[in-house]
Scaffold this motif. Structure first.
Motif, mmCIF file in Angstrom:
data_model
loop_
_atom_site.group_PDB
_atom_site.id
_atom_site.type_symbol
_atom_site.label_atom_id
_atom_site.label_comp_id
_atom_site.label_asym_id
_atom_site.label_seq_id
_atom_site.Cartn_x
_atom_site.Cartn_y
_atom_site.Cartn_z
ATOM 1 N N LEU A 1 -42.353 53.101 -8.913
ATOM 2 C CA LEU A 1 -42.875 52.047 -9.783
ATOM 3 C C LEU A 1 -41.704 51.257 -10.352
ATOM 4 C CD1 LEU A 1 -45.635 53.943 -11.835
ATOM 5 C CD2 LEU A 1 -45.976 52.428 -9.878
ATOM 6 N N PRO A 2 -41.886 49.961 -10.564
ATOM 7 C CA PRO A 2 -40.787 49.152 -11.117
ATOM 8 C C PRO A 2 -40.545 49.418 -12.599
ATOM 9 C CG PRO A 2 -42.758 47.804 -10.838
ATOM 10 C CD PRO A 2 -43.057 49.136 -10.211
ATOM 11 N N SER A 3 -41.599 49.816 -13.332
ATOM 12 C CA SER A 3 -41.475 50.098 -14.763
ATOM 13 C C SER A 3 -42.615 51.008 -15.175
ATOM 14 C CB SER A 3 -41.499 48.800 -15.586
ATOM 15 O OG SER A 3 -42.737 48.142 -15.420
ATOM 16 N N ASN A 4 -42.500 51.543 -16.366
ATOM 17 C CA ASN A 4 -43.544 52.434 -16.865
ATOM 18 C C ASN A 4 -44.666 51.595 -17.467
ATOM 19 O OD1 ASN A 4 -45.164 54.284 -18.193
ATOM 20 N ND2 ASN A 4 -43.467 55.447 -19.054
ATOM 21 N N PRO A 5 -45.825 51.525 -16.817
ATOM 22 C CA PRO A 5 -46.914 50.664 -17.313
ATOM 23 C C PRO A 5 -47.506 51.160 -18.624
ATOM 24 C CG PRO A 5 -47.675 52.012 -15.484
ATOM 25 C CD PRO A 5 -46.195 52.224 -15.574
ATOM 26 N N LEU A 6 -47.270 52.423 -18.966
ATOM 27 C CA LEU A 6 -47.841 52.968 -20.194
ATOM 28 C C LEU A 6 -47.267 52.277 -21.426
ATOM 29 C CD1 LEU A 6 -49.938 55.119 -20.835
ATOM 30 C CD2 LEU A 6 -48.091 56.790 -21.081
ATOM 31 N N ARG A 7 -46.047 51.772 -21.297
ATOM 32 C CA ARG A 7 -45.410 51.105 -22.429
ATOM 33 C C ARG A 7 -46.069 49.767 -22.757
ATOM 34 N NH1 ARG A 7 -39.004 51.868 -20.798
ATOM 35 N NH2 ARG A 7 -38.954 54.162 -20.867
ATOM 36 N N GLU A 8 -46.793 49.220 -21.815
ATOM 37 C CA GLU A 8 -47.401 47.905 -22.016
ATOM 38 C C GLU A 8 -48.854 47.994 -22.478
ATOM 39 O OE1 GLU A 8 -46.913 45.921 -18.326
ATOM 40 O OE2 GLU A 8 -44.728 46.164 -18.277
ATOM 41 N N ILE A 9 -49.370 49.217 -22.575
ATOM 42 C CA ILE A 9 -50.764 49.401 -22.980
ATOM 43 C C ILE A 9 -50.841 49.601 -24.488
ATOM 44 C CG2 ILE A 9 -52.775 50.920 -22.827
ATOM 45 C CD1 ILE A 9 -52.433 49.310 -20.360
ATOM 46 N N LYS A 10 -51.647 48.802 -25.154
ATOM 47 C CA LYS A 10 -51.866 48.983 -26.592
ATOM 48 C C LYS A 10 -52.985 50.005 -26.765
ATOM 49 C CE LYS A 10 -50.340 44.377 -28.049
ATOM 50 N NZ LYS A 10 -50.707 43.124 -28.758
ATOM 51 N N TRP A 11 -52.570 51.212 -27.094
ATOM 52 C CA TRP A 11 -53.505 52.333 -27.191
ATOM 53 C C TRP A 11 -53.254 53.063 -28.499
ATOM 54 C CZ3 TRP A 11 -52.610 57.847 -26.573
ATOM 55 C CH2 TRP A 11 -53.784 58.609 -26.429
ATOM 56 N N THR A 12 -54.273 53.212 -29.300
ATOM 57 C CA THR A 12 -54.132 53.894 -30.582
ATOM 58 C C THR A 12 -54.354 55.383 -30.389
ATOM 59 O OG1 THR A 12 -54.948 51.949 -31.750
ATOM 60 C CG2 THR A 12 -54.936 54.028 -32.955
ATOM 61 N N PRO A 13 -53.321 56.184 -30.553
ATOM 62 C CA PRO A 13 -53.484 57.629 -30.350
ATOM 63 C C PRO A 13 -54.323 58.233 -31.472
ATOM 64 C CG PRO A 13 -51.313 57.167 -31.231
ATOM 65 C CD PRO A 13 -51.944 55.829 -30.950
ATOM 66 N N PRO A 14 -55.027 59.315 -31.195
ATOM 67 C CA PRO A 14 -55.802 59.977 -32.257
ATOM 68 C C PRO A 14 -54.853 60.579 -33.289
ATOM 69 C CG PRO A 14 -55.754 61.332 -30.280
ATOM 70 C CD PRO A 14 -55.141 60.012 -29.906
ATOM 71 N N LYS A 15 -55.309 60.632 -34.513
ATOM 72 C CA LYS A 15 -54.480 61.207 -35.573
ATOM 73 C C LYS A 15 -54.493 62.726 -35.447
ATOM 74 C CE LYS A 15 -55.020 57.480 -38.960
ATOM 75 N NZ LYS A 15 -55.442 57.128 -40.338
ATOM 76 N N SER A 16 -53.310 63.298 -35.503
ATOM 77 C CA SER A 16 -53.200 64.751 -35.435
ATOM 78 C C SER A 16 -52.461 65.248 -36.664
ATOM 79 C CB SER A 16 -52.446 65.178 -34.167
ATOM 80 O OG SER A 16 -51.107 64.731 -34.219
ATOM 81 N N THR A 17 -52.598 66.508 -36.913
ATOM 82 C CA THR A 17 -51.885 67.106 -38.034
ATOM 83 C C THR A 17 -51.135 68.338 -37.560
ATOM 84 O OG1 THR A 17 -52.091 68.159 -40.196
ATOM 85 C CG2 THR A 17 -53.946 68.433 -38.689
ATOM 86 N N GLU A 18 -49.882 68.441 -37.992
ATOM 87 C CA GLU A 18 -49.092 69.621 -37.674
ATOM 88 C C GLU A 18 -49.184 70.663 -38.772
ATOM 89 O OE1 GLU A 18 -45.311 67.503 -37.225
ATOM 90 O OE2 GLU A 18 -45.310 68.144 -35.140
ATOM 91 N N ALA A 19 -49.806 70.281 -39.886
ATOM 92 C CA ALA A 19 -49.832 71.164 -41.047
ATOM 93 C C ALA A 19 -50.625 72.432 -40.759
ATOM 94 C CB ALA A 19 -50.421 70.440 -42.249
ATOM 95 N N VAL A 20 -50.094 73.549 -41.212
ATOM 96 C CA VAL A 20 -50.769 74.832 -41.062
ATOM 97 C C VAL A 20 -51.971 74.882 -42.002
ATOM 98 C CG1 VAL A 20 -50.516 77.324 -41.410
ATOM 99 C CG2 VAL A 20 -48.667 76.020 -40.352
ATOM 100 N N ASP A 21 -53.081 75.370 -41.508
ATOM 101 C CA ASP A 21 -54.284 75.523 -42.309
ATOM 102 C C ASP A 21 -54.111 76.741 -43.222
ATOM 103 O OD1 ASP A 21 -56.804 75.888 -43.370
ATOM 104 O OD2 ASP A 21 -57.860 75.685 -41.458
ATOM 105 N N PRO A 22 -54.138 76.564 -44.540
ATOM 106 C CA PRO A 22 -53.952 77.709 -45.446
ATOM 107 C C PRO A 22 -54.973 78.820 -45.230
ATOM 108 C CG PRO A 22 -53.816 75.636 -46.645
ATOM 109 C CD PRO A 22 -54.298 75.298 -45.263
ATOM 110 N N ARG A 23 -56.137 78.484 -44.662
ATOM 111 C CA ARG A 23 -57.170 79.502 -44.441
ATOM 112 C C ARG A 23 -56.752 80.538 -43.407
ATOM 113 N NH1 ARG A 23 -62.218 76.282 -42.607
ATOM 114 N NH2 ARG A 23 -60.565 75.334 -41.342
#
Length: 324
Positions: free
Chosen positions: A84-106
């Motif tokens: 491929l001449p370039s990475n097409p993923l860089r040209e796509i406007k895609w909003t990633p889902p929000k994730s959390t790295e925080a540990v669940d206190p439960r």
């Protein structure tokens, strides 16, 4: 079939039965050419596909982000190989889902609960549980990752008759399909996570863990290469075995309500409990980060919800300031 054959180098491929060979031929003819990913519509459909489960339900945010990262690596490789001449993923406007790295206190157990669970492990099976109890103890008392515990050797352990000891980690043994490792084994030795290849990580360990490890070595010895933890046949424990024994221990050590809760649902939650305990009793974040193998930034982000009492302390300080 893909993992055992198509995605492997030719010299590591398993023999493909005739019926599966026909399926593979169909996959090859039905798959789109890689060049089609340069079309925004095609790439967007791909991103939509990795955002749902096989059942068509919304996938977990961390799962989607991980798959997106894999896709990005593949496209970068295609660019490197001049496919491929370039990475097409860089040209796509895609909003990633929000994730959390925080540990669940439960999920975080207190010392009394952790002790009860470790004792319960000893009652699982005739020998499986007792042989594995010290492995889980390393996760709780030293905050080891499972792959770090799997790589622990006798030479890494300072176990005095009295007082605190020391573990000096230098290798980890993560599990993978043996066809994907250079050694041909299911577990491959690697450097420590977030560390340079030969960098070590010293972890002071309390007398209770020193005693557990001394007793484990006395009772079961060590492998030919010095590893502390292995099956009766000398094999490393698989991730599924570590998880299965833990679930049986939870059923023994917990009541029905706790067993059905997220509390210590995974063996990895023992590590979370250790780090949370250290932070809550006031061990400096820099020291906790060093022992746990984190950066201070990651430590504070991941364990922010598990540190108790800070709101009350902050309120008292604000009250005192307002009264001045």
């Amino acid at each position: 079939m893909l993992r055992d054959h198509a995605l492997l180098p030719a010299d590591r491929r398993a023999e493909l039965p005739r019926n599966r060979a026909a399926v593979l031929r169909w996959l090859e003819t039905a798959s789109l050419p890689l060049a089609d990913l340069q079309e925004a519509g095609v790439l967007r459909r791909g991103l939509d596909a990795i955002s749902v489960t096989f059942a068509g339900k919304k996938a977990a945010a961390n799962t989607v982000l991980r798959k997106r990262e894999v896709l990005n690596h593949l496209l970068e490789l295609a660019v490197e190989e001049k496919v491929l001449p370039s990475n097409p993923l860089r040209e796509i406007k895609w909003t990633p889902p929000k994730s959390t790295e925080a540990v669940d206190p439960r999920t975080v157990v207190n010392p009394r609960q952790a002790g009860a669970l470790l004792a319960a492990v000893s009652y699982v099976g005739r020998s499986r549980g007792p042989r594995m109890m010290a492995l889980y103890a390393c996760m709780y008392y030293a905050a080891l990752r499972p792959e770090e515990a799997a790589g622990l050797r006798r030479e890494n352990c300072q176990l005095p008759d009295e007082g605190w000891g020391m573990l000096t980690l230098e290798k980890a043994r993560p599990q993978a399909n043996k066809r994907y490792t250079d050694s041909g084994e299911a577990h491959d030795e690697r450097g420590l996570k977030h560390r340079a290849e030969r960098e070590t990580r010293p972890i002071p360990i309390p007398p209770v863990l020193v005693a557990i490890l001394r007793e484990h070595i006395k009772r079961y010895g060590v492998a030919d290469d010095g590893r502390l933890f292995r099956t009766a046949k000398g094999r490393p424990y698989t991730a599924s075995a570590i998880s299965r024994i833990w679930q049986e221990a939870r059923a023994i050590g917990f009541g029905p309500e706790q067993a059905a809760s997220p509390l210590a649902a995974r063996p990895y939650d023992l590590r979370h409990a250790a780090v949370s305990l250290w932070l809550n009793i006031g061990v400096p974040a820099t020291e906790v980060a060093q022992r746990a193998g984190h950066s201070v930034e990651v430590l504070q982000r991941v364990y922010a919800k598990c540190v108790e009492g800070q709101a009350l302390q902050a309120n008292n300080k604000i009250t005192a300031a307002l009264d001045d």
